[in-house]
Design an enzyme around this catalytic site. Sequence first.
Site, short mmCIF file in Angstrom:
data_model
loop_
_atom_site.label_atom_id
_atom_site.label_comp_id
_atom_site.label_asym_id
_atom_site.label_seq_id
_atom_site.Cartn_x
_atom_site.Cartn_y
_atom_site.Cartn_z
N ARG A 1 -0.91 -2.20 -6.61
CA ARG A 1 -1.03 -3.31 -5.64
C ARG A 1 -2.04 -4.34 -6.14
NH1 ARG A 1 -1.12 -4.82 0.00
NH2 ARG A 1 -3.22 -5.19 0.79
N TYR B 1 -9.81 -11.09 -5.79
CA TYR B 1 -8.92 -11.13 -6.96
C TYR B 1 -9.21 -12.31 -7.87
CZ TYR B 1 -6.41 -7.44 -4.61
OH TYR B 1 -6.09 -6.26 -4.02
N ARG C 1 0.87 -1.17 0.00
CA ARG C 1 0.00 0.00 0.00
C ARG C 1 0.91 1.23 0.00
NH1 ARG C 1 -1.90 -3.50 4.13
NH2 ARG C 1 -4.01 -4.32 3.78
N LYS D 1 -1.70 -2.50 8.18
CA LYS D 1 -2.82 -2.05 9.00
C LYS D 1 -2.79 -2.74 10.37
CE LYS D 1 -6.00 -0.93 5.20
NZ LYS D 1 -7.31 -1.23 4.59
N HIS E 1 -3.60 -9.13 4.23
CA HIS E 1 -5.04 -9.12 4.48
C HIS E 1 -5.35 -9.88 5.76
CE1 HIS E 1 -6.19 -8.42 -0.03
NE2 HIS E 1 -5.95 -7.29 0.63
N HIS F 1 -2.69 2.59 -5.67
CA HIS F 1 -3.28 1.37 -5.10
C HIS F 1 -3.58 0.34 -6.19
CE1 HIS F 1 -4.75 -0.54 -1.48
NE2 HIS F 1 -5.84 -0.93 -2.13
#
Length: 297
Positions: A246, A278, A152, A175, A269, A243
């Site tokens: 990515r 995806y 990211r 994150k 994730h 983004h």
Amino acid sequence: MTDLPLPRRFAEHLGRDRRRSAHTIRAYEATAIRLLAFLQRHWGGPVAQDALAKVSAADLRAYLSVRRDEGLSNTSAARELSAIRAFLKFAGGDDAQLPRLRGPKVKKSLPRPIAPHEAVALAEWASDEAREPWIAARDWAVLLLLYGAGLRIGEAVALTGAALPLGATLRVTGKRDKTRDVPLLPEVRVAIEAYVAACPWGIARDLPLFRGAKGGPLPPGAIRKAVRSARASLGLSDRTTPHALRHSFATHLLGRGADLRALQELLGHASLSSTQVYTAVDAAHLLDVYRAAHPRA
């Protein structure tokens, strides 16, 4: 070195100082040769290096008109114009005085994963438009990192000097402060190392790795702005963002048979459901390829 033709010196500069790919070097050198040949005919005599400071917007429009008659597409014409600006700047032109010529309009492509050559072209274009060589090296490194490692933009600009020296993997904080190790492709590692060597600001373990123009932390907006300019010039979709690089990293890995769980780890994730999106993206891309290639699709 000084005995070499100007286009050859320009090509060596691109490889040595700007770390451009072999493809870009060949294309930009060819553009420089064509421009000088055109100006010699257009002006009616040999073109000295210092005369290039007199190139006008009208001269460039005439040149592009000839190239369009030779079958140059809008997208290629926009890229050629970028090569000309880089060449004129190398030849000694003042960036503020370079002729400003609006690039040709290009047809917007449908939103889709960015192809590998488009990702490289995007990074090269953004780098070519940078004000200073070290900023060019920075933008090139950051964009290759987003595409080559699936980071990211916030993760990339949060890296510190503690990431150095670079190895086969890079530790990333994502994150919720979760860390993960991502493989670092040799091309990405070389790009980051070239930026570090060119950066005028000291790289300390507790300071940002990627620096802004005045030495502070690199704001994500600076990279987003560079990408917006590059995608407009290359005719890429408005959804081509940092983004999106990515997303393309994930889609291309999945298309090559990557395991969903492994991809989840690479992307950081928390939930597998975030990664499963995806599978639909990749299927849609394959269907587009099928429809384009199959005569009865």
